[in-house]
Design an enzyme around this catalytic site. Structure first.
Site, PDB file in Angstrom:
ATOM      1  N   GLU A  28      -8.811  -5.073   4.108  1.00 22.99           N
ATOM      2  CA  GLU A  28      -9.045  -3.818   3.032  1.00 22.99           C
ATOM      3  C   GLU A  28     -10.098  -4.200   2.093  1.00 22.99           C
ATOM      4  OE1 GLU A  28      -7.247  -4.016  -0.679  1.00 22.99           O
ATOM      5  OE2 GLU A  28      -5.894  -5.230  -0.372  1.00 22.99           O
ATOM      6  N   ASP A 142       5.968   5.985 -10.175  1.00 25.49           N
ATOM      7  CA  ASP A 142       4.722   5.313  -9.773  1.00 25.49           C
ATOM      8  C   ASP A 142       5.322   4.513  -8.632  1.00 25.49           C
ATOM      9  OD1 ASP A 142       2.528   4.177  -9.340  1.00 25.49           O
ATOM     10  OD2 ASP A 142       2.306   3.111 -11.367  1.00 25.49           O
ATOM     11  N   LYS A 163       3.023  -7.045  -4.437  1.00 26.79           N
ATOM     12  CA  LYS A 163       2.822  -7.935  -5.707  1.00 26.79           C
ATOM     13  C   LYS A 163       3.715  -7.958  -6.572  1.00 26.79           C
ATOM     14  CE  LYS A 163      -0.582  -5.157  -5.262  1.00 26.79           C
ATOM     15  NZ  LYS A 163      -1.836  -4.352  -5.234  1.00 26.79           N
TER      16      LYS A 163
END
Ligand code: PSU
Ligand code: MN
Length: 312
Positions: A28, A142, A163
């Site tokens: 990525e 979110d 994360k």
């Protein structure tokens, strides 16, 4: 999914490798444009590509350059992404068509990279850490577009865990609901990006690239369309203690709230705050885990790819 492949621009090495059925690893590029400062971003991206080559596969760093979707950046494109990070757009799925039409540069997130890699016929992908369900998502809603992309794209995705800034428990629940198997690589607990152990379990432990490849093959044979998430704990020497990291994350979240940081800015903001708080220590950890993930992804790709065609 039908993708007009004339919209994709293949790097020459990637094109050649795919044509010959040789192993390819997608990488990525949001980690380059929004995940790390210069010059660490460029060094890490180059290093990840080299590690993939050293392990016998071809790296395909995916990004958008002047609106063109690159499957395997080449020449000066990596430098451009790394140095134009300030103007390049963080490109998740909702940005992809817009960046293409506006002829902008963009670093593709896990979600966007997965979409393009799959369209290109690539089966293995390495990243640092995936996005997931943010803390407080019951209010903010979110949830990273990485999650639905994982649910519908059948690649092996190697990361160091979601994360740690996220709500890991909710992220695991989401993955379970949507049928994404979570493997611990050499561990039966979920790694948490900068640290090796989150305290949460995984669905199964895998102890070799071959074992991961077998799960991916079974997933495909059974008509399951989700990715296989391979969580590779950060190398011990550079792992950060979970407790210390947690204090930095709590402070970073409070700052984000105070400064009204929302939407796509949240993840880059929190990562930068943790880097600042650790005096760059977390950056060294991030670099080490990216390199380890690129290596493991290449090893998995080598297990999957058919042997190169013999000369006629
Ligand atoms: N890991 C890093 N740095 C990053 C990211 C991951 O070390 O910048 C990026 C990835 O590209 C991931 C994205 O897909 O953050 C998730 O952003 P969001 O939570 O806004 O979906
Ligand atoms: Mn988000």
């Amino acid at each position: 999914m039908i993708v007009d492949r004339s919209r994709l621009e293949f790097g020459s090495a990637v094109k050649e490798a795919l044509a010959q059925g040789l192993p390819v690893v997608a990488l990525e590029s949001t980690i380059i444009t929004h995940g790390m400062p210069h010059p660490d971003n460029l060094e890490t991206a180059r290093r990840a590509e080299q590690v993939v080559r050293d392990a016998g596969a071809t790296p395909a760093t995916i990004a958008v350059i002047d609106g063109r979707i690159k499957v395997g950046v080449q020449g000066h494109e990596l430098e451009r992404l790394a140095t134009e990070a300030g103007t390049a757009r963080k490109c998740s799925l909702h940005d992809l068509a817009l960046v293409a039409v506006a002829r902008q540069c963009g670093g593709t997130t896990v979600a966007a990279t997965l979409h393009i890699a799959h369209a290109a016929g690539i089966r293995v992908f390495a990243t640092g850490g995936i996005g997931g369900v943010h803390r407080g998502a019951e209010r903010s809603m979110d949830v990273s577009a990485d999650l639905p992309a994982l649910a519908r794209t059948p690649l092996a995705v190697v990361c160091a865990g979601p994360k740690a800034i996220l709500d890991l428990g909710l992220t695991l629940e989401w993955l379970e609901t949507h049928g994404v198997p979570v493997l611990g690589y050499g561990t039966n607990t979920l790694p948490a990006f900068w640290s090796r152990d989150s305290g949460f379990g995984v669905d199964a432990e895998a102890d070799s690239p071959r074992a991961v490849a077998r799960v991916l093959e079974a997933q495909r044979a059974l008509g399951l369309s989700a990715a296989v998430l391979v969580c590779n704990p950060v190398p011990e020497a550079l792992a950060l203690p979970a407790k210390a990291v947690e204090a930095h994350i709590a402070a970073a979240l409070a700052t984000a709230e105070r400064e009204g940081v929302t939407g796509k800015d949240v993840t880059p903001f929190l990562l930068a705050e943790v880097t600042r708080a650790t005096g760059g220590e977390s950056l060294a950890t991030n670099r080490a885990l990216m390199e380890a993930n690129a290596r493991l992804a290449a090893e998995i790709a080598c297990e999957l790819a058919p042997a190169p065609k013999a000369e006629a």
